[in-house]
Design an enzyme around this catalytic site. Structure first.
Site, PDB file in Angstrom:
ATOM      1  N   SER A 282       0.853  -1.191   0.000  1.00  0.00           N
ATOM      2  CA  SER A 282       0.000   0.000   0.000  1.00  0.00           C
ATOM      3  C   SER A 282       0.888   1.239   0.000  1.00  0.00           C
ATOM      4  O   SER A 282       1.752   1.387   0.871  1.00  0.00           O
ATOM      5  CB  SER A 282      -0.912   0.001   1.226  1.00  0.00           C
ATOM      6  OG  SER A 282      -1.732   1.148   1.245  1.00  0.00           O
TER       7      SER A 282
ATOM      8  N   LYS B  80      -1.295  -1.038  -4.387  1.00  0.00           N
ATOM      9  CA  LYS B  80      -2.435  -0.199  -4.002  1.00  0.00           C
ATOM     10  C   LYS B  80      -1.937   1.219  -3.799  1.00  0.00           C
ATOM     11  O   LYS B  80      -0.973   1.445  -3.060  1.00  0.00           O
ATOM     12  CB  LYS B  80      -3.094  -0.699  -2.719  1.00  0.00           C
ATOM     13  CG  LYS B  80      -4.260   0.186  -2.264  1.00  0.00           C
ATOM     14  CD  LYS B  80      -5.086  -0.465  -1.172  1.00  0.00           C
ATOM     15  CE  LYS B  80      -4.589  -0.132   0.203  1.00  0.00           C
ATOM     16  NZ  LYS B  80      -5.514  -0.616   1.258  1.00  0.00           N
TER      17      LYS B  80
ATOM     18  N   LYS C  59      -3.143   5.150  -2.690  1.00  0.00           N
ATOM     19  CA  LYS C  59      -4.172   5.975  -2.064  1.00  0.00           C
ATOM     20  C   LYS C  59      -4.467   7.169  -2.972  1.00  0.00           C
ATOM     21  O   LYS C  59      -3.555   7.769  -3.562  1.00  0.00           O
ATOM     22  CB  LYS C  59      -3.690   6.479  -0.706  1.00  0.00           C
ATOM     23  CG  LYS C  59      -3.396   5.380   0.311  1.00  0.00           C
ATOM     24  CD  LYS C  59      -4.665   4.764   0.864  1.00  0.00           C
ATOM     25  CE  LYS C  59      -4.363   3.794   1.998  1.00  0.00           C
ATOM     26  NZ  LYS C  59      -5.591   3.251   2.610  1.00  0.00           N
TER      27      LYS C  59
ATOM     28  N   ASP D 269      -7.318   3.199  -3.680  1.00  0.00           N
ATOM     29  CA  ASP D 269      -8.075   3.234  -2.421  1.00  0.00           C
ATOM     30  C   ASP D 269      -8.399   4.681  -2.081  1.00  0.00           C
ATOM     31  O   ASP D 269      -7.506   5.504  -1.894  1.00  0.00           O
ATOM     32  CB  ASP D 269      -7.244   2.601  -1.313  1.00  0.00           C
ATOM     33  CG  ASP D 269      -7.989   2.556   0.017  1.00  0.00           C
ATOM     34  OD1 ASP D 269      -9.202   2.869   0.044  1.00  0.00           O
ATOM     35  OD2 ASP D 269      -7.353   2.198   1.032  1.00  0.00           O
TER      36      ASP D 269
ATOM     37  N   GLU E 256     -11.334   0.993  -4.138  1.00  0.00           N
ATOM     38  CA  GLU E 256     -11.761   0.654  -2.787  1.00  0.00           C
ATOM     39  C   GLU E 256     -12.432   1.845  -2.100  1.00  0.00           C
ATOM     40  O   GLU E 256     -11.885   2.941  -2.083  1.00  0.00           O
ATOM     41  CB  GLU E 256     -10.550   0.186  -1.975  1.00  0.00           C
ATOM     42  CG  GLU E 256     -10.901  -0.287  -0.582  1.00  0.00           C
ATOM     43  CD  GLU E 256      -9.678  -0.758   0.188  1.00  0.00           C
ATOM     44  OE1 GLU E 256      -9.860  -1.224   1.335  1.00  0.00           O
ATOM     45  OE2 GLU E 256      -8.552  -0.662  -0.335  1.00  0.00           O
TER      46      GLU E 256
ATOM     47  N   ASP F 126     -14.826  -1.467   2.175  1.00  0.00           N
ATOM     48  CA  ASP F 126     -13.961  -1.605   3.343  1.00  0.00           C
ATOM     49  C   ASP F 126     -14.699  -1.038   4.552  1.00  0.00           C
ATOM     50  O   ASP F 126     -15.368  -1.745   5.295  1.00  0.00           O
ATOM     51  CB  ASP F 126     -12.638  -0.877   3.070  1.00  0.00           C
ATOM     52  CG  ASP F 126     -11.694  -0.817   4.265  1.00  0.00           C
ATOM     53  OD1 ASP F 126     -12.002  -1.403   5.312  1.00  0.00           O
ATOM     54  OD2 ASP F 126     -10.633  -0.166   4.152  1.00  0.00           O
TER      55      ASP F 126
ATOM     56  N   LYS G  35     -10.926  -6.818   7.118  1.00  0.00           N
ATOM     57  CA  LYS G  35      -9.947  -6.450   8.141  1.00  0.00           C
ATOM     58  C   LYS G  35     -10.429  -7.007   9.470  1.00  0.00           C
ATOM     59  O   LYS G  35     -11.550  -6.718   9.905  1.00  0.00           O
ATOM     60  CB  LYS G  35      -9.793  -4.934   8.224  1.00  0.00           C
ATOM     61  CG  LYS G  35      -9.122  -4.308   7.012  1.00  0.00           C
ATOM     62  CD  LYS G  35      -9.058  -2.799   7.138  1.00  0.00           C
ATOM     63  CE  LYS G  35      -8.346  -2.178   5.931  1.00  0.00           C
ATOM     64  NZ  LYS G  35      -8.434  -0.698   5.953  1.00  0.00           N
TER      65      LYS G  35
ATOM     66  N   GLY H 201      -4.751  -3.835   5.274  1.00  0.00           N
ATOM     67  CA  GLY H 201      -3.791  -3.547   6.332  1.00  0.00           C
ATOM     68  C   GLY H 201      -4.161  -2.310   7.114  1.00  0.00           C
ATOM     69  O   GLY H 201      -4.788  -1.382   6.597  1.00  0.00           O
TER      70      GLY H 201
END
Length: 370
Positions: free
Chosen positions: A135, A161, A163, A189, A214, A239, A263, A291
């Protein structure tokens, strides 16, 4: 089994770099380590709550309070014998999933160690190794992101991934595709940073062949996500919206997503995570393990749950050395091959506690007995 003592330790552990998402940044891991003692064995769990209520409503302080005032007294009084009993014992306490997960996880580890089986096996896992991704947070520039993506690919991570947030989204994804090509397994994400007013912008991401986007919309939404998924070819992954098996069932029935991120802390523990996995598997919805910048104990729990068969997308459980100069487990959880972690077959989580590191970072501790 007799639970003789529960210990809480609050740690402040510096990260190797600043990690930023759409709702904030951090370079210090503030978390609670839970140890449950029984019959000469110790089980370990880790809270993934943050110092501030930004990801969800829980914080490190609230987790400590709920554990101290409600969950630990229930555990010590009831003396449950199985993880399912722990889940039932905690059910009357509304939400506070990260607090529940930390203590339930420590009990799972204790239970498995006393039975002489691995946590992965107890959960029904059948893998000896798992594929993992990485990530990458929001960086000062697109070039900074590209530099980190290049390093991650050199290390063989199986999924990238990145952000994103409004103003730092399409250009990032486009830059990665131009630099590294269309074959890089890539996802974005959003951490709830968008609304349906951004639908045209989000649909621009369809052209880049992403594995998923996400949680683009609100942290508590499944209705608008269904509207967005109907407009996008890219799979939406939920999520923050999914806290229980019932949440997952409703999202699947509404068509709110095509993938779910499980998660352990967010859903309240390993038992709920396993049941959610089973539900998604029955409906053909692939899952993966997200994570929360876990230290070694939380990372070990993530490895165990990812050994279940419907975890078909690489998770965020990167090597510990990416985040920490010194982690709290021994050995440190590191790659055994490019983009792969071993699933331990020893009792419990399969790792010992690095007491020297814990002693270095602990700032508060308390013990509780029946």
């Amino acid at each position: 089994m007799k639970i003789e003592r529960v210990e809480l330790q609050r740690l402040n552990m510096p990260m190797r770099f600043r990690f930023e998402t759409s709702f904030g940044s951090t370079q210090m891991k503030d978390f609670i380590l839970v140890s449950v003692y029984g019959d000469g064995v110790v089980g370990y769990g880790e809270s993934v709550a943050m110092p501030d209520p930004l990801y969800n409503e829980e914080t490190t302080d609230t987790v400590w309070g709920i554990l101290e005032q409600f969950l630990i007294p229930r555990l010590l009084s009831a003396q449950p014998q199985t993880p399912d009993e722990v889940r039932e014992l905690f059910a009357p306490i509304r939400r506070n999933n990260m607090a529940k997960s930390a203590l339930e996880g420590a009990f799972w580890d204790l239970y498995c160690k006393q039975k002489g089986i691995s946590l992965a096996k107890a959960l029904g896992g059948d893998k000896t190794e798992i594929d993992v991704g990485i990530s990458i947070g929001i960086e000062p520039s697109v070039d900074d992101v590209l530099e980190k993506v290049g390093l991650a690919l050199e290390q063989g991570y199986k999924k990238i991934k990145v952000k994103i947030k409004p103003g730092f989204d399409v250009k990032v994804v486009e830059g990665i595709r131009k630099r590294f090509g269309d074959d890089v397994p890539l996802m974005a994400d959003a951490n709830s940073a968008y609304t349906l007013a951004h639908i045209d912008l989000l649909k621009e991401l369809d052209q880049y062949g992403l594995i998923m986007v996400e949680q683009p919309l609100a942290h508590d939404d499944i209705i608008d996500h269904a509207k967005l998924q109907a407009e996008m070819s890219t799979p939406i992954c939920l999520d923050e919206s999914i806290h229980t098996v019932e949440d997952a069932r409703k999202a699947i029935e509404l068509g709110s997503c095509k993938i779910i991120n499980i998660k352990i802390g967010r859903v309240g523990g390993l038992a709920e995570a396993k049941e959610m996995h089973d539900l998604c598997q029955a409906h053909g919805i692939p899952v993966w393990c997200g994570g929360m910048l876990e230290a070694g104990v939380g990372r070990a729990h993530n490895v165990a749950i990812t050994s279940l068969p419907n975890f078909t997308i690489p998770g965020d459980t990167a090597a510990a050395s990416r985040y920490w100069d010194e982690d709290i487990t021994t050995p440190s959880i590191e790659l055994i091959a490019p983009g792969k972690l071993a699933v331990p077959d020893g009792p419990g989580i399969g790792y010992e506690l690095n007491h020297q590191a814990v002693g270095k970072y602990v700032i508060r501790s308390s013990n509780f007995r029946p």
